[in-house]
Design an enzyme around this catalytic site. Structure first.
Site, PDB file in Angstrom:
ATOM      1  CD  GLU A 197      -7.013   0.213 -12.344  1.00 57.52           C
ATOM      2  OE1 GLU A 197      -6.591   0.915 -13.276  1.00 57.52           O
ATOM      3  OE2 GLU A 197      -7.029   0.564 -11.155  1.00 57.52           O
ATOM      4  CE  LYS A 244      -1.865   5.948  -6.901  1.00 61.35           C
ATOM      5  NZ  LYS A 244      -3.129   5.334  -7.302  1.00 61.35           N
TER       6      LYS A 244
END
Length: 786
Positions: A55, A197
Site C-alpha cells: 500500500e 491498532k
C-alpha cells in the site's frame, strides 16, 4: 453479534455478493485510461512469479518525506531479497498504478502533505480518476481497502501491510467502522498485518470479520497452543485468535484452497510484532488509555481521531512505537513474500497435475533431482523436450549460474546525497533493487540461445531455494538444464550483488561463486569432460568463464582443445582473470606454444591489464616461445606508436591498451578488448596465409607482417569497432550482462560461419539492447539476424 449483525442489511449483502461474482471472474486487468500495471508486475503475473502488493497510505499519510521514500525502497527490497516481485500500488495524476517505478514512488512520497494528495479508500477511486477528465489532478495513497481492490483487478493474491483498520471504540453509537473490514468480506485477497491498532475495539473487530465471512489466522511464531490475536505494537491483545497456524507454507495452502474453491472473500493473516521490537501489552494498555482520554478531551473524532491517537502513542511511549511499527511492517512484508513464493509452488504443482506447463520462477519445496531435465512446455515455443538430454550442442558454455541482485543508487531529491553520482560508503543508500537469474555463463548461454544457437550450459547449483529457482527459471527461458549439476549442502548456489551508481554504471560488486571454485575435479571430469570427449558430434565452440578454479579452468580448456572446438575465455573480473595463467613447467617451457589453450578472450581494459601484469609477474614474457612469435610479427624497431594511434586512438595508446594486447597475442591469438562507449578493440595474431594479409579491404588494419619466414605467423591485425550509437545516461537501464551478451552473440555468429569482423558489430548491437533492458540479456536479441 449484537449491533454489528443488525447493521447489515440482507438485501445489501445479496446485491453486493452478486456484483462480486462478476468481479471475481476477472483475471489480469487490461490497462486503460484509469488503470496501469507496470511491465515488471505484468510479466511476473504472466509467468506466475510471486508478487506482493504494497500500500501507499503509509507513505502519503504516515511517515514524513524523505523517510517515506527510504521506507518504500526498503520494503520493496525486502520483497525482492525474499524472491518476490513488489507491486506498490498508488494513484499518480488520477491513474491507478499497480507497480510504481522508483521515480513514481519518489513523486508520490514527495507530494505527502499537499492538498492534492489524498488518502483513498474504495469510495474515493472513481472520484480521483474521474476528476482527471475534467482537469483536476490528484495523487493518492491507497488504504488497505483500495489496495485490495486494485491488487485483485491486477490478479495479485497477497498483500503485506502494517495494521488493519477496525471497529472504533464506541462504534455502537458512532458507527465508525473501517472500510478495510467490509473489503475483506468481498475481495479475495489475502492480507498479512499485525492485527489492527490496539486503540481500536479488537473484540468487535474480530466479530465484524466473522460476520463478513473473513478467515482470520494468527502465526504462532514459535509459541505453543492457541495464541492471542496480536495487538499491533504488542504481541498479545488478550483475545484469542480464531485460528493459529504454524508457518507460511500452511498459510499458502489456505489461500490456495480458498482460491480453488472460488470463495469470494479475503483472508487475514495476523503476524505478531517481532519480539525484539514489541512493546509489552501491560505497558501499551496504559499508554493507549491515556491517548484515548486526551483524544476525547480534545474532541478529536472521525477522521481526526486516528492521527491524534497515533501521535499521542508516539509521545507517551517516548518514541518506542516508531521502531516497533517499522519492525512489524518489515516482518509482515517478508512473511507475505514467502507466502507468495509457496503459493506459486502449489499453483505450479496443480498446473502440472492438470497437464499444464509450470512457468513459475519459485522452485518446489522438495529436494532437487541429481540430474535436472527440462520438460516440454506447450506455452513456450522455445522449450526443450526431455529427448535433448545429453544430446550435442554447437556451443557449450561452462561457468557460473547465479541469482543476481542489481542495486541502482536512487538518491532522494532534496537530500545532501541527491547530487552524488556514487552511493556513499559505510551507510545505507536508497536504491531500486531487482532480482534475476544471472551468472556470467548463464548470460552468455542465454544470449546465444536468443539468437538461435544450439547451446548447452554446464554449471552447478546447490540443493537450496536459489538452486530450485534457477532450474525452474531456465525452463521458463526455454533453455536446456541437462548440463546443470545439483550439489548437496554445504554447497550454496552462486549469488552476485551489483551496486550501480545513478547512471547505472557499476560502482561495486560482490560475488559468491564458491560452488564452482571448490568443485571436485573427479566430479568435473566424470560429469562434463568425459561426455565432451566421447560425444559423436563435437561442439563447435567452448566458452568458459573465470569463475572456476585455475585447475578446473585449464582442464575445461584442454578438453575443448582436444574436442577440436573454438575456445573462448571470459575473464569475469580483474581478480579472476589471472586464473588463466600459471607458471610455465620447467620440464616443458614451450608447452603453451603454439597450442594455445584459448583462441579468443573478451577482457575489458582493467582485465586486460590484469592479464598482462600477471603474465609479466610469472615471467611468461621471458619464454623463448613468446619471443619467437613476437619476433615473427615483423614489428619495426621504431615501434608502432604512430600506426597504433591512427588505428585506435592516441588516448588508448597513451594508456598502453593496444600495446598490452599485442604482448598477450602469443597466449591468446584473438583479443576483443571491451572499451565501454568507445567500442571494442580487436587485436589478432594472423596465421600464415590468412586472407586478410592479401585483402585490400583489410590492409589498413594489418599493422605488421611476418618477415622471418615463420611457418605459423602471418602478421598483426588491429581494428577499433566504434559502437553504432552511444546511449545517454537516461537510456541506460542496466550494465549487468552487456559483456556476456557480447560474447554469446559473437560465438553464435562464429559457429554459424561468420567472420569475426562481420560478427563484432552485431554483437555490439546486441550489447546495446541489453543496456536498455531491465534484464541482463535483453529478450529483444531474438530480433537480431546473426
Amino acid at each position: 453479534m449484537g449491533f454489528l449483525s443488525r447493521a447489515i442489511s440482507p438485501l445489501r449483502s445479496h446485491l453486493r455478493r452478486s456484483a462480486l461474482t462478476t468481479v471475481c471472474r476477472r483475471s489480469i486487468a487490461t490497462n486503460n485510461g484509469f488503470f496501469r500495471i507496470s511491465e515488471e508486475v505484468r510479466e511476473a503475473l504472466h509467468s506466475n512469479k510471486p508478487v506482493v502488493a504494497l500500500e501507499t497510505t503509509i507513505y502519503t499519510h504516515g511517515f514524513p518525506y524523505p523517510d517515506n521514500v527510504a521506507l518504500a525502497s526498503h520494503l520493496e527490497s525486502v520483497v525482492r531479497i525474499n524472491g518476490g516481485v513488489p507491486a506498490t500500488i498508488g494513484i499518480i495524476d488520477g491513474i491507478c498504478r499497480v507497480g510504481l517505478s522508483a521515480e513514481e514512488l519518489i513523486k508520490l512520497a514527495s507530494s505527502a502533505g499537499q492538498s492534492t494528495t489524498l488518502k483513498l479508500s474504495r469510495r474515493d477511486l472513481s472520484y480521483v480518476c474521474g476528476s482527471r477528465l475534467v482537469g483536476k489532478s490528484f495523487n493518492g495513497g491507497t488504504t488497505i481497502a483500495s489496495t485490495m481492490i486494485l491488487a485483485h483487478m491486477a490478479g495479485i493474491k497477497i498483500f503485506g501491510t502494517g495494521g488493519l483498520g477496525g471497529v472504533h471504540r464506541g462504534a455502537e453509537s458512532s458507527m465508525d467502522i473501517s472500510a478495510d473490514l467490509t473489503e475483506l468480506g468481498r475481495t479475495p485477497v489475502a492480507v498479512v498485518s499485525s492485527g489492527c491498532k490496539s486503540f481500536l475495539d479488537i473484540g468487535r473487530t474480530l466479530e465484524y470479520l466473522e460476520t463478513e465471512g473473513v478467515g482470520v489466522a494468527t502465526f504462532a511464531d514459535g509459541r505453543k497452543g492457541n495464541v492471542d490475536f496480536p495487538g499491533f505494537w504488542s504481541r498479545d491483545s488478550g483475545l484469542k485468535s480464531p485460528v493459529t497456524i504454524e508457518d507460511e507454507i500452511q498459510a499458502a495452502a489456505i489461500i490456495h484452497a480458498q482460491n480453488t474453491l472460488n470463495i469470494s472473500s479475503g483472508l487475514l493473516f495476523a503476524n505478531p510484532c517481532p519480539a525484539e521490537a514489541a512493546i509489552p501489552k501491560s505497558e501499551m494498555d496504559v499508554i493507549i488509555a491515556e491517548a484515548i482520554k486526551q483524544a476525547n478531551a480534545s474532541g478529536a473524532s472521525g477522521k481526526d481521531n486516528t492521527p491524534f491517537v497515533l501521535a499521542k502513542v508516539k509521545e507517551l511511549s517516548n518514541g518506542k512505537s516508531i521502531p516497533a511499527n517499522r519492525a512489524l511492517i518489515e516482518s509482515n512484508v517478508r512473511r507475505a513474500t514467502i507466502m507468495a513464493r509457496e503459493l506459486t509452488v502449489l499453483e505450479g504443482q496443480q498446473g502440472e497435475a492438470q497437464g499444464q506447463s509450470a512457468t513459475y520462477f519459485t522452485p518446489p519445496a522438495a529436494p532437487l533431482p541429481s540430474n535436472p531435465v527440462s520438460h516440454t512446455s506447450e506455452s513456450s515455443p522455445e522449450a526443450v523436450s526431455s529427448s535433448t538430454v545429453g544430446t550435442p550442442a554447437d556451443i557449450i558454455v561452462a561457468g557460473a549460474l547465479a541469482v543476481d541482485f542489481s542495486c541502482d543508487f536512487s538518491p532522494i531529491p532534496g537530500t545532501p546525497a541527491f547530487n552524488l553520482i556514487d552511493p556513499a560508503p559505510h551507510t545505507s543508500n536508497p536504491a531500486a533493487i531487482s532480482q534475476s537469474l544471472g551468472g556470467v555463463a548463464h548470460n552468455i548461454a542465454k544470449a546465444a540461445h536468443y539468437v538461435g544457437a544450439s547451446v548447452r550450459l554446464c554449471s552447478a547449483v546447490g540443493d537450496d531455494f536459489s538452486g530450485r529457482a534457477a532450474l525452474n527459471q531456465l525452463q521458463t527461458e526455454g533453455m536446456r538444464s541437462d548440463g546443470i549439476q545439483v550439489l548437496p549442502q554445504p554447497n550454496r548456489t552462486a549469488q552476485y550483488v551489483a551496486i550501480n551508481n545513478v547512471h547505472k554504471d557499476l560502482a561495486l560488486a560482490m560475488a559468491d561463486m564458491s560452488i564452482l571454485e571448490n568443485m571436485d575435479m573427479a566430479a568435473l571430469e566424470k560429469t562434463w569432460l568425459t561426455p565432451l570427449s566421447t560425444t559423436t558430434t563435437k561442439p563447435k565452440a567452448l566458452l568458459v568463464d573465470a569463475n572456476w578454479s585455475p585447475t578446473a579452468l585449464h582442464t575445461w580448456l584442454r578438453a575443448g582443445k582436444s574436442a577440436g572446438a573454438l575456445t573462448a575465455f571470459e575473464p569475469v573480473s580483474t581478480a579472476k582473470s589471472t586464473r588463466l595463467f600459471t607458471a610455465p613447467s620447467p620440464s616443458d617451457p614451450s608447452a603453451l606454444f603454439p597450442n594455445h589453450l584459448v583462441d579468443i578472450a573478451t577482457p575489458n581494459t582493467h582485465e586486460l591489464t590484469a592479464l598482462h601484469d600477471t603474465a609479466a609477474g610469472l615471467e611468461l614474457f621471458e619464454l623463448p616461445g613468446w619471443f619467437r612469435i613476437i619476433d615473427a610479427l615483423g614489428i619495426p624497431s621504431s615501434g608502432l606508436r604512430v600506426a597504433l594511434s591512427l588505428t585506435t586512438t592516441p588516448e588508448l595508446v597513451d594508456r598502453g591498451v593496444p600495446q598490452q594486447a599485442i604482448k598477450l597475442l602469443p597466449f591468446i591469438p584473438t583479443l576483443l578488448t571491451k572499451l565501454g562507449p568507445k567500442g571494442v578493440l580487436l587485436t589478432r595474431l594472423l596465421p600464415a596465409g590468412h586472407h586478410a594479409l592479401s585483402s585490400p579491404e583489410h590492409s589498413q588494419y594489418v599493422l605488421s607482417r611476418c618477415t622471418n619466414g615463420d611457418a605459423e605467423v602471418g602478421g598483426l591485425y588491429m581494428r577499433l569497432f566504434s559502437p553504432e550509437r552511444v546511449l545517454g545516461p537516461g537510456e541506460v537501464v542496466s550494465v549487468n550482462g552487456i559483456g556476456d551478451t557480447f560474447l554469446g552473440v559473437l560465438a553464435s555468429g562464429l559457429v554459424k560461419g561468420g567472420k569475426i569482423d562481420e560478427v563484432v558489430p552485431v554483437a555490439q548491437r546486441a550489447s546495446g539492447l541489453s543496456l536498455m533492458s531491465r534484464e541482463s540479456v535483453s529478450p529483444r536479441l531474438r530480433e537480431l539476424k546473426v
